[in-house]
Design an enzyme around this catalytic site. Structure first.
Site, short mmCIF file in Angstrom:
data_model
loop_
_atom_site.label_atom_id
_atom_site.label_comp_id
_atom_site.label_asym_id
_atom_site.label_seq_id
_atom_site.Cartn_x
_atom_site.Cartn_y
_atom_site.Cartn_z
N GLU A 219 -0.75 -2.10 5.14
CA GLU A 219 0.30 -2.02 6.49
C GLU A 219 0.14 -0.69 6.81
OE1 GLU A 219 3.20 -1.47 9.06
OE2 GLU A 219 3.20 -0.24 7.16
N ASP B 280 0.85 -1.21 -0.14
CA ASP B 280 -0.07 0.07 -0.05
C ASP B 280 0.81 1.15 -0.02
OD1 ASP B 280 0.87 -1.04 2.68
OD2 ASP B 280 -0.69 0.46 3.61
ZN LIG Z 1 5.10 3.45 6.26
ZN LIG Z 2 6.54 0.82 5.31
#
Ligand SMILES: [Zn+2]
Ligand SMILES: [Zn+2]
Length: 399
Positions: free
Chosen positions: A147, A90
């Site tokens: 994440e 991401d």
């Molecule tokens: Zn980051």
């Molecule tokens: Zn990262």
């Protein structure tokens, strides 16, 4: 075609030079991902791009694992061991200012944490492993979304969707690029490598009134100020001095007018720690001090205590193994012990289920910091990172 029997041991396993011929392709992949960033929970195109490539190379691919997660497995030989390697996919809501020819084509979204590079390195290893097949067991490649979500993240969702029940994974590895260290430098650390982070929000409930008649009120501003000072004792007086922790009160909000005592005051803070027991101690102290300071002044307090990503705790054996492979690959001069890092990573959740290790890979001494609008993943790392994952998988499964 060389076989394991007629090659010297060192040549059995992937070296950085084996990826030279793939360098242009890896750069093109990274630049494509960089130009098309997708935020946490929106990684549909990235996931499709990754999954299609993996299928093309002969992997068995599962899509939509815990959202846009992709898991690819490849079995070779009769070995029963399996290794999991994870990359995150991401991007962030940042307006890019790198000026790169392959800069983000989507205004306000940017790969400012290098997850485009992490994804590309793992794809490079995937292609190599599928082509050379010098391993005996199962490789499980985990392309994780979200994440950066902060909570209910991609790692948690993939685990909840049966990651460890559905796919063979004896141990799991991951890495993050690391601005400030030379490109190609690998850093490992047994034990806690990245901090756990918690967020605390406190509302002091007093009793408002006229600023000229404070004796008829319960002044939440005074109580909040008192509490901010009192909380400074938690790390300095309660946490063992050989441990590391941070407690930062980062916001205070109360009142609108200089002639009015407000009803409430709100403060919020960030807590960082490297030992879960320290996190518990800090929570207990914050709750006690808050309740007693409020009570002492005749007020009450509401506390929202939110546990964020836990500490990333690397297991000893897997970290020693990763360190050994890193030294074989880039030489011992380029491998060092990483200091504990105050940032957080949802890779921590995977390590609650399997042993494993999280590494750092230098992104260049002069690299802008992560999450900066001028940050860019260092392309010099593409072949090094791909070789690291390929060699780690080969060594792990052939041991
Ligand atoms: Zn980051
Ligand atoms: Zn990262």
């Amino acid at each position: 075609m060389p076989t394991q029997d007629n090659l010297p041991k060192d040549n059995l396993y992937a070296r950085v030079a084996d990826f030279d011929a793939m360098e242009a392709e890896l750069k093109a992949t990274r630049h494509h991902l960089h130009a098309h960033p997708e935020l946490s929970f929106e990684e549909a195109q990235t996931a499709r791009y990754v999954a299609d490539k993996l299928e093309g190379w002969g992997y068995e691919v599962s899509r939509n694992v815990g959202g846009h997660g992709v898991v690819a497995t490849l079995k070779n030989g009769t070995g029963t061991k399996s290794i999991g390697i994870r990359a995150d996919m991401d991007a962030l809501p940042i307006l890019e200012e790198t000026g790169a020819s392959y800069a983000s084509t989507i205004s306000g979204k940017m790969h400012a944490c290098g997850h485009d590079g992490h994804t590309t390195m793992l794809l490079g290893a995937a292609e190599y492993l599928a082509r050379t097949r010098r391993f005996n067991g199962t490789v499980t490649l985990i392309f994780q979304p979200a994440e950066e979500a902060g909570k209910e993240s991609g790692a948690q969702k993939m685990i909840a969707d049966g990651l460890f029940a559905r796919f063979p994974i004896d141990a799991i590895f991951g890495l993050h690029n690391h601005p400030g260290m030379p490109a190609g430098a690998l850093l490992t650390r047994p034990g806690a490598i990245m901090a756990g982070g918690n967020t605390v929000r406190i509302t002091i409930n007093g009793k408002g009134g006229h600023a000229s008649r404070p004796h008829l009120t319960i002044d939440p501003v005074l109580i909040a100020c008192n509490l901010v000072m009192t909380l400074q004792s938690v790390v300095s007086r309660n946490v063992d001095p050989t441990e590391t922790a941070v407690l930062t009160v980062s916001t205070i909000h109360a009142g609108e007018a200089s002639n009015v005592i407000p009803n409430t005051a709100k403060i919020s803070m960030s807590v960082r720690y490297f030992d879960p027991a320290v996190a518990e101690l800090i929570e207990e102290r914050i709750r006690k001090l808050t309740a007693s300071v409020a009570e002492g002044h005749g007020a009450t307090a509401d506390i929202e205590y939110e546990y964020g990503y836990p500490v990333v705790i690397n297991s000893e054996a897997e970290t020693a193994f990763a360190n050994e492979v890193a030294q074989e690959l880039v030489g011992s001069d380029n491998v060092s012990i990483c200091p504990p890092l105050p940032g957080s990573e949802d890779f921590a959740y995977f390590l609650h289920h399997r042993p494993g290790s999280f590494l750092r890979l230098g992104n260049g001494k002069g690299s802008p910091i992560l999450h900066s609008s001028k940050y860019d993943f260092n392309d010099e790392n593409l072949t090094i990172g791909a070789a690291m994952w390929a060699r780690l998988a080969e060594r792990y499964l052939n041991a």
